[in-house]
Design a protein around this motif. Structure first.
Motif, PDB file in Angstrom:
ATOM      1  N   UNK A  35       0.829  -1.209   0.000  1.00 48.43           N
ATOM      2  CA  UNK A  35       0.000   0.000   0.000  1.00 48.43           C
ATOM      3  C   UNK A  35       0.862   1.257   0.000  1.00 48.43           C
ATOM      4  N   UNK A  36       1.899   1.268   0.818  1.00 47.38           N
ATOM      5  CA  UNK A  36       2.782   2.436   0.869  1.00 47.38           C
ATOM      6  C   UNK A  36       3.559   2.611  -0.423  1.00 47.38           C
ATOM      7  N   UNK A  37       3.928   1.517  -1.059  1.00 45.50           N
ATOM      8  CA  UNK A  37       4.643   1.610  -2.336  1.00 45.50           C
ATOM      9  C   UNK A  37       3.764   2.256  -3.402  1.00 45.50           C
ATOM     10  N   UNK A  38       2.471   2.034  -3.316  1.00 48.45           N
ATOM     11  CA  UNK A  38       1.543   2.625  -4.284  1.00 48.45           C
ATOM     12  C   UNK A  38       1.185   4.055  -3.885  1.00 48.45           C
ATOM     13  N   UNK A  39       0.939   4.280  -2.619  1.00 50.21           N
ATOM     14  CA  UNK A  39       0.406   5.561  -2.147  1.00 50.21           C
ATOM     15  C   UNK A  39       1.485   6.623  -1.919  1.00 50.21           C
ATOM     16  N   UNK A  40       2.667   6.223  -1.471  1.00 54.72           N
ATOM     17  CA  UNK A  40       3.712   7.172  -1.090  1.00 54.72           C
ATOM     18  C   UNK A  40       4.163   8.088  -2.232  1.00 54.72           C
ATOM     19  N   UNK A  41       4.401   7.570  -3.434  1.00 54.43           N
ATOM     20  CA  UNK A  41       4.801   8.501  -4.508  1.00 54.43           C
ATOM     21  C   UNK A  41       3.758   9.591  -4.760  1.00 54.43           C
ATOM     22  N   UNK A  42       2.489   9.228  -4.737  1.00 50.95           N
ATOM     23  CA  UNK A  42       1.429  10.227  -4.912  1.00 50.95           C
ATOM     24  C   UNK A  42       1.466  11.235  -3.768  1.00 50.95           C
ATOM     25  N   UNK A  43       1.592  10.764  -2.536  1.00 57.23           N
ATOM     26  CA  UNK A  43       1.595  11.655  -1.370  1.00 57.23           C
ATOM     27  C   UNK A  43       2.756  12.641  -1.435  1.00 57.23           C
ATOM     28  N   UNK A  44       3.905  12.183  -1.854  1.00 62.28           N
ATOM     29  CA  UNK A  44       5.067  13.074  -1.969  1.00 62.28           C
ATOM     30  C   UNK A  44       4.809  14.145  -3.024  1.00 62.28           C
ATOM     31  N   UNK A  45       4.308  13.730  -4.179  1.00 60.17           N
ATOM     32  CA  UNK A  45       4.010  14.699  -5.235  1.00 60.17           C
ATOM     33  C   UNK A  45       2.942  15.696  -4.793  1.00 60.17           C
ATOM     34  N   UNK A  46       1.969  15.233  -4.054  1.00 63.62           N
ATOM     35  CA  UNK A  46       0.911  16.102  -3.563  1.00 63.62           C
ATOM     36  C   UNK A  46       1.452  17.098  -2.540  1.00 63.62           C
ATOM     37  N   UNK A  47       2.231  16.615  -1.596  1.00 61.77           N
ATOM     38  CA  UNK A  47       2.770  17.488  -0.546  1.00 61.77           C
ATOM     39  C   UNK A  47       3.762  18.503  -1.110  1.00 61.77           C
ATOM     40  N   UNK A  48       4.469  18.150  -2.158  1.00 62.39           N
ATOM     41  CA  UNK A  48       5.391  19.091  -2.799  1.00 62.39           C
ATOM     42  C   UNK A  48       4.676  20.028  -3.760  1.00 62.39           C
ATOM     43  N   UNK A  49       3.362  19.882  -3.863  1.00 65.54           N
ATOM     44  CA  UNK A  49       2.511  20.702  -4.735  1.00 65.54           C
ATOM     45  C   UNK A  49       2.889  20.552  -6.209  1.00 65.54           C
ATOM     46  N   UNK A  50       3.467  19.416  -6.560  1.00 62.84           N
ATOM     47  CA  UNK A  50       3.753  19.128  -7.966  1.00 62.84           C
ATOM     48  C   UNK A  50       2.455  18.773  -8.672  1.00 62.84           C
ATOM     49  N   UNK A  51       1.577  18.105  -7.953  1.00 63.64           N
ATOM     50  CA  UNK A  51       0.221  17.872  -8.453  1.00 63.64           C
ATOM     51  C   UNK A  51      -0.747  18.504  -7.460  1.00 63.64           C
ATOM     52  N   UNK A  52      -1.793  19.098  -7.968  1.00 58.24           N
ATOM     53  CA  UNK A  52      -2.747  19.754  -7.085  1.00 58.24           C
ATOM     54  C   UNK A  52      -4.097  19.854  -7.783  1.00 58.24           C
ATOM     55  N   UNK A  53      -5.030  20.438  -7.086  1.00 63.88           N
ATOM     56  CA  UNK A  53      -6.349  20.652  -7.660  1.00 63.88           C
ATOM     57  C   UNK A  53      -7.292  19.502  -7.426  1.00 63.88           C
ATOM     58  N   UNK A  54      -8.439  19.600  -8.106  1.00 64.27           N
ATOM     59  CA  UNK A  54      -9.483  18.594  -7.935  1.00 64.27           C
ATOM     60  C   UNK A  54      -9.030  17.204  -8.372  1.00 64.27           C
ATOM     61  N   UNK A  55      -8.238  17.138  -9.413  1.00 66.92           N
ATOM     62  CA  UNK A  55      -7.742  15.847  -9.886  1.00 66.92           C
ATOM     63  C   UNK A  55      -6.902  15.146  -8.838  1.00 66.92           C
ATOM     64  N   UNK A  56      -6.100  15.917  -8.113  1.00 67.35           N
ATOM     65  CA  UNK A  56      -5.267  15.340  -7.058  1.00 67.35           C
ATOM     66  C   UNK A  56      -6.128  14.821  -5.915  1.00 67.35           C
ATOM     67  N   UNK A  57      -7.150  15.579  -5.548  1.00 68.88           N
ATOM     68  CA  UNK A  57      -8.038  15.137  -4.475  1.00 68.88           C
ATOM     69  C   UNK A  57      -8.815  13.889  -4.893  1.00 68.88           C
ATOM     70  N   UNK A  58      -9.241  13.849  -6.141  1.00 72.73           N
ATOM     71  CA  UNK A  58      -9.958  12.679  -6.645  1.00 72.73           C
ATOM     72  C   UNK A  58      -9.035  11.457  -6.683  1.00 72.73           C
ATOM     73  N   UNK A  59      -7.815  11.653  -7.143  1.00 71.04           N
ATOM     74  CA  UNK A  59      -6.838  10.560  -7.171  1.00 71.04           C
ATOM     75  C   UNK A  59      -6.567  10.063  -5.758  1.00 71.04           C
ATOM     76  N   UNK A  60      -6.436  10.984  -4.814  1.00 71.89           N
ATOM     77  CA  UNK A  60      -6.230  10.619  -3.421  1.00 71.89           C
ATOM     78  C   UNK A  60      -7.390   9.766  -2.906  1.00 71.89           C
ATOM     79  N   UNK A  61      -8.607  10.167  -3.225  1.00 74.83           N
ATOM     80  CA  UNK A  61      -9.792   9.421  -2.804  1.00 74.83           C
ATOM     81  C   UNK A  61      -9.807   8.018  -3.410  1.00 74.83           C
ATOM     82  N   UNK A  62      -9.488   7.916  -4.693  1.00 77.02           N
ATOM     83  CA  UNK A  62      -9.454   6.601  -5.359  1.00 77.02           C
ATOM     84  C   UNK A  62      -8.392   5.710  -4.721  1.00 77.02           C
ATOM     85  N   UNK A  63      -7.193   6.258  -4.496  1.00 80.02           N
ATOM     86  CA  UNK A  63      -6.123   5.467  -3.881  1.00 80.02           C
ATOM     87  C   UNK A  63      -6.502   5.036  -2.464  1.00 80.02           C
ATOM     88  N   UNK A  64      -7.123   5.923  -1.715  1.00 85.12           N
ATOM     89  CA  UNK A  64      -7.562   5.572  -0.363  1.00 85.12           C
ATOM     90  C   UNK A  64      -8.583   4.443  -0.402  1.00 85.12           C
TER      91      UNK A  64
END
Length: 112
Positions: A35-64
């Motif tokens: 789970x961390x191998x899948x989720x961690x890269x997204x979380x890092x990109x999100x926290x660094x604001x490399x990805x943001x917006x509604x798409x990022x929140x939706x992706x976060x919800x799907x991964x969760x």
């Protein structure tokens, strides 16, 4: 990291699944690695604001949702319990995680 396995140790006794406990905890721990191998890269990109917006929140919800579904499957299979019981254990796991996080944040943010 220790709280849920400790609580689960006592819950499996109530569920009469003591023999499946160690297999469940091993599967649960290895599932968290995946789970961390899948989720961690997204979380890092999100926290660094490399990805943001509604798409990022939706992706976060799907991964969760995927992580929770996988945890449910591992719990149901390893303990050989009903889907309802597995759901309760997953909700308990998430609830304990939230509680520990909030407690930790409170301790870190409170003045010494």
């Amino acid at each position: 990291w220790v709280l849920f396995p400790l609580v689960a140790f006592y819950l499996v006794q109530v569920l009469e699944r003591e023999n499946q406990y160690f297999g469940f905890i091993v599967a649960y721990n290895w599932a968290s690695v995946l789970q961390n191998a899948i989720y961690l890269p997204f979380a890092v990109l999100f926290e660094l604001a490399i990805i943001s917006g509604d798409g990022a929140y939706f992706t976060n919800l799907i991964l969760l949702c995927l992580v929770l579904a996988y945890t449910w499957f591992v719990t149901k299979t390893a303990l050989n319990v009903s889907g309802f019981v597995a759901s309760g254990l997953v909700v308990l796991d998430v609830g304990l995680w939230i509680m520990v996080n909030k407690l930790t944040e409170t301790m870190l943010l409170s003045p010494a």
